[in-house]
Each structure stands twice: as structure tokens, then as C-alpha cells.
Design an enzyme around this catalytic site. Structure first.
Site, PDB file in Angstrom:
ATOM      1  N   ASN A   8       5.997  -3.517  -3.940  1.00  0.00           N
ATOM      2  CA  ASN A   8       6.409  -2.520  -4.533  1.00  0.00           C
ATOM      3  C   ASN A   8       7.409  -1.562  -4.071  1.00  0.00           C
ATOM      4  OD1 ASN A   8       6.431   0.065  -5.274  1.00  0.00           O
ATOM      5  ND2 ASN A   8       4.189   0.703  -5.873  1.00  0.00           N
ATOM      6  N   ARG A  10       9.392   0.581  -4.399  1.00  0.00           N
ATOM      7  CA  ARG A  10       9.221   2.631  -4.643  1.00  0.00           C
ATOM      8  C   ARG A  10       8.035   3.092  -3.439  1.00  0.00           C
ATOM      9  NH1 ARG A  10       7.973   5.264  -9.243  1.00  0.00           N
ATOM     10  NH2 ARG A  10       7.997   7.231  -7.819  1.00  0.00           N
ATOM     11  N   CYS A  11       7.469   1.249  -2.490  1.00  0.00           N
ATOM     12  CA  CYS A  11       6.712   1.742  -1.686  1.00  0.00           C
ATOM     13  C   CYS A  11       7.396   1.598  -0.285  1.00  0.00           C
ATOM     14  CB  CYS A  11       5.299   1.534  -1.405  1.00  0.00           C
ATOM     15  SG  CYS A  11       4.065   1.249   0.350  1.00  0.00           S
ATOM     16  N   SER A  12       7.201   3.180   0.629  1.00  0.00           N
ATOM     17  CA  SER A  12       8.168   2.878   2.003  1.00  0.00           C
ATOM     18  C   SER A  12       7.182   1.635   2.983  1.00  0.00           C
ATOM     19  CB  SER A  12       8.112   3.997   2.526  1.00  0.00           C
ATOM     20  OG  SER A  12       6.540   4.454   3.169  1.00  0.00           O
ATOM     21  N   ARG A  15       8.699  -1.522   1.703  1.00  0.00           N
ATOM     22  CA  ARG A  15       9.776  -1.917   1.868  1.00  0.00           C
ATOM     23  C   ARG A  15       9.565  -2.570   3.536  1.00  0.00           C
ATOM     24  NH1 ARG A  15      10.373   2.533  -0.920  1.00  0.00           N
ATOM     25  NH2 ARG A  15      11.759   3.746   1.123  1.00  0.00           N
TER      26      ARG A  15
END
Length: 115
Positions: A8, A10-12, A15
Site C-alpha cells: 500500500n 500510502r502506508c509508511s 514503503r
């Protein structure tokens, strides 16, 4: 080595896990699981590799968990898996598959154990 990440962007943590894998120079198949969720059979295999039950892989704090009725304790394994496929936001992330094993990147370094 073939590495797959259910990611995802948008998920730190997702990433960070992806960056950790990229820093290793691995050939990575990136799957944005919110756009392309795993099938019920794929998710069942992932759960087996993680040695987890469906609820253990669910993000129970998400509104969709209760709204979709997945908090019902009478639901069986297949119903819970189908609920995650229908609501992929409920799947904990990131999930990395490599060497016929799976790991959740929380923390990101967890995935190093399967490489």
C-alpha cells in the site's frame, strides 16, 4: 529469488519494507493490493505461510471491520477470508512472499527472515 510484496503506497511501513527489499537489489513483484486484492485461495495460502488465522491478519480498528459484520464471532475461516478479499483495506500490510514463505513487514526488518 522471486519476491512479491502486497503493498500500500500510502502506508509508511509498506514503503519502508519495499525500500528495504529494493536496497537488497531483489527482483520484486509489487502488488497494490487495494487495487488488485489477492483471491480467496491466494489469501488462504498466504495465511498458511504466515501460520495465522484470518482475524490475526485483519486490521480490526478499521471501520469496515465492524460495518461489514466481520466482527461476528460465528463467521468461519472462509467467510473471514472472503470478507478480506471484498474489503482489502482490512488486510494487514505489507505482506512479503519469498522462498515459499511469508512475512509481515511490521517492523520492516521482519521480512529479512524469509530472504
Amino acid at each position: 529469488m522471486n519476491v512479491k510484496i502486497y503493498h500500500n503506497p500510502r502506508c509508511s511501513k509498506s514503503r519502508q519494507t519495499l525500500q528495504l527489499l529494493q536496497d537488497k537489489g531483489l527482483d520484486i513483484e509489487i502488488i497494490d493490493y487495494l487495487k488488485t486484492p489477492p483471491t480467496a485461495s491466494e489469501l488462504d495460502i498466504i495465511l498458511q505461510k504466515l501460520n495465522m488465522e484470518p482475524r490475526e491478519l485483519m486490521r480490526k480498528s478499521e471501520a469496515e471491520y465492524k460495518e461489514s459484520g466481520l466482527d461476528n464471532s460465528n463467521l468461519d475461516r472462509q467467510a473471514l477470508i472472503e470478507g478480506m478479499v471484498a474489503n482489502p483495506k482490512l488486510i494487514e500490510r505489507p505482506i512479503v512472499l519469498a522462498n515459499d514463505k511469508a512475512a509481515i513487514g511490521r517492523p520492516p526488518e521482519n521480512v529479512l527472515t524469509i530472504l
